[in-house]
Design a protein around this motif. Structure first.
Motif, PDB file in Angstrom:
ATOM      1  N   ARG A  20      47.734  80.085  -7.497  1.00  0.00           N
ATOM      2  CA  ARG A  20      48.007  80.397  -8.889  1.00  0.00           C
ATOM      3  C   ARG A  20      49.478  80.121  -9.133  1.00  0.00           C
ATOM      4  O   ARG A  20      50.324  80.440  -8.301  1.00  0.00           O
ATOM      5  N   ASN A 328      41.416  85.007  -9.759  1.00  0.00           N
ATOM      6  CA  ASN A 328      41.393  83.883 -10.693  1.00  0.00           C
ATOM      7  C   ASN A 328      40.130  83.876 -11.543  1.00  0.00           C
ATOM      8  O   ASN A 328      40.159  83.526 -12.728  1.00  0.00           O
ATOM      9  N   ASP A 329      38.996  84.264 -10.932  1.00  0.00           N
ATOM     10  CA  ASP A 329      37.742  84.238 -11.664  1.00  0.00           C
ATOM     11  C   ASP A 329      37.672  85.326 -12.734  1.00  0.00           C
ATOM     12  O   ASP A 329      36.875  85.237 -13.671  1.00  0.00           O
ATOM     13  N   MET A 357      47.425  80.555 -14.853  1.00  0.00           N
ATOM     14  CA  MET A 357      46.227  79.723 -14.741  1.00  0.00           C
ATOM     15  C   MET A 357      46.303  78.573 -15.748  1.00  0.00           C
ATOM     16  O   MET A 357      46.813  78.740 -16.853  1.00  0.00           O
ATOM     17  N   SER A 361      41.096  75.913 -17.351  1.00  0.00           N
ATOM     18  CA  SER A 361      40.131  76.838 -16.737  1.00  0.00           C
ATOM     19  C   SER A 361      39.281  77.554 -17.787  1.00  0.00           C
ATOM     20  O   SER A 361      38.268  78.158 -17.452  1.00  0.00           O
ATOM     21  N   THR A 401      32.443  84.465 -15.260  1.00  0.00           N
ATOM     22  CA  THR A 401      32.039  83.505 -14.230  1.00  0.00           C
ATOM     23  C   THR A 401      31.218  84.199 -13.158  1.00  0.00           C
ATOM     24  O   THR A 401      31.198  85.410 -13.080  1.00  0.00           O
TER      25      THR A 401
END
Length: 401
Positions: A20, A328-329, A357, A361, A401
């Motif tokens: 990241r 991140n998700d 990010m 994305s 996600t």
């Protein structure tokens, strides 16, 4: 006895170990201070609030708040506070001496911005003119007054301890005490409330000339009296009529809606809340307080504090109950569940700046949300359509996600 430091392990979410980007500029920093006591717990309230004893442990609690802050200082060294918010509970139960000692202690640890906004929540039943003049002298420059309704029948149904006349007087007393910036908290969709009832409350509030109005629908939350013993609430058609007519009335009097339930005169939105909704940083101190802090290396960590006042005041227990680094998700949902509450959304560039990010994305969820008519097709901004504001949960599902 030395206060026990947090022993909670850092919980990692999703693919937090994926690369990241470092954050070139850290977001604004705010402080939330939780005072957990109320005169009486309201049947609709799901906040961390507890009925106050005749004598509150003010000195001990202020000591604990400052010690709690000390344990968070390593994460905010070199930064300044843009806003402070005293929430609860009912923070105005505390004396001006206690709040003054607390504010001095905070400023000794973290410098204040020259234009810092300092908000105190208060209920009409706790208004005392001398006390509020003293609060203003401390540098507290904004009040948020919990009115909920001006009608006696509705106040009794909500379990409130004040009456309508006290609510009206509280606004006048706030202005007399030197507060030229104050919010009134008002609910609609109350038990057996008609459209005329709801608009009468709004007109009374507007006549008091607050700079800000929080106007939101009563919802039945788990772990409340109302959840277990539901009152009779208005039908959906009435709720929709109240929403439409109320928004039109507020706009007519110059109150612009800038968030799902927040309306302000020009230049008067709540800076503390704007920072929260735009994924800014905030330290949370006090029983049950939550925080969110960004680090230059791109880590973003959410924290939560020990919930029960007796445990928070126990030197043998840790202030911090847990912390979690965002993966991140999780980042798209975490960012957008706040930003998309704003009626004008945020600039698209804020997403990479605040999360580390890439904007790409969000591409798949963004495309689906635009095709569903929930997100505006506007490359430079992330902003919900009018339909997206009404169905915000459906919109956010596009980014899971």
């Amino acid at each position: 006895m030395t206060r026990k430091s947090s022993a909670s392990p850092l919980i990692f979410g999703g693919d937090v170990q994926s690369p990241r980007a470092a954050l070139p500029v850290l977001p604004p920093l705010a402080l939330y201070i939780h005072i957990p006591w109320c005169v009486r717990k309201c049947p609709y309230c799901d906040f961390n609030s507890h009925t106050a004893s005749p004598v509150l442990p003010e000195e001990e609690y202020v000591d604990a708040l400052l010690a709690d802050l000390d344990q968070d200082l390593h994460a905010v060294y070199g930064r300044e506070l843009s806003s402070i918010f005293f929430g609860g509970g009912t923070p105005s139960l505390f004396s001006a001496d206690s709040l003054g000692r607390l504010l001095r202690g905070v400023e000794q640890r973290i410098p204040f911005a020259s234009d810092i906004e300092i908000t105190l929540e208060a209920n009409p039943g706790t208004f005392e003119q001398d006390k509020f003049v003293a609060y203003r002298k401390l540098g507290i420059n904004r009040l948020s007054i919990g009115i909920q309704s001006f009608q006696q029948e509705k106040l009794e149904a909500l379990g409130r301890i004040h009456n309508g006349d006290e609510a009206v007087r509280a606004a006048g007393m706030a202005r007399q005490a030197g507060f030229d910036n104050f919010n009134l908290d008002l609910m609609h969709g109350l038990p057996n409330q008609s459209l005329d009832d709801a608009l009468a409350d709004l007109r009374t509030a507007i006549a008091l000339k607050p700079t800000h109005l929080s106007w939101y629908q009563l919802t039945l939350e788990p772990n409340t009296v109302f959840w277990n013993q539901p009152p009779t609430l208005p039908e959906d058609d009435t709720l929709w009529d109240i929403q439409e007519a109320g928004q039109a009335l507020l706009a007519e009097h110059g109150y612009a809606q800038y968030e799902v339930s927040a309306y302000a005169l020009p230049g008067r939105p709540a800076r503390h809340n704007l920072n929260y909704w735009s994924f800014g940083d905030f330290i949370g101190i006090g029983a049950g307080a939550h925080g969110k802090l960004s680090h230059p290396d791109g880590r973003i960590v959410r924290t939560w504090k020990t919930r029960l006042p007796k445990d928070y005041l126990n030197p043998a227990k840790s202030f911090q109950a847990g912390e979690k680094a965002l993966g991140n998700d999780e980042m798209p949902f975490e960012f957008l569940m706040n930003a998309l509450r704003l009626t004008e959304g945020v600039e698209s560039r804020l997403y990479p700046e605040r999360t580390g990010m890439p904007l790409e994305s969000l591409a798949e969820g963004r495309r689906e949300a635009e095709q569903s008519g929930l997100l505006q097709v506007e490359p430079s901004r992330l902003v919900a359509t009018e339909r997206g504001q009404l169905f915000l949960n459906d919109l956010l599902q596009k980014f899971l996600t």
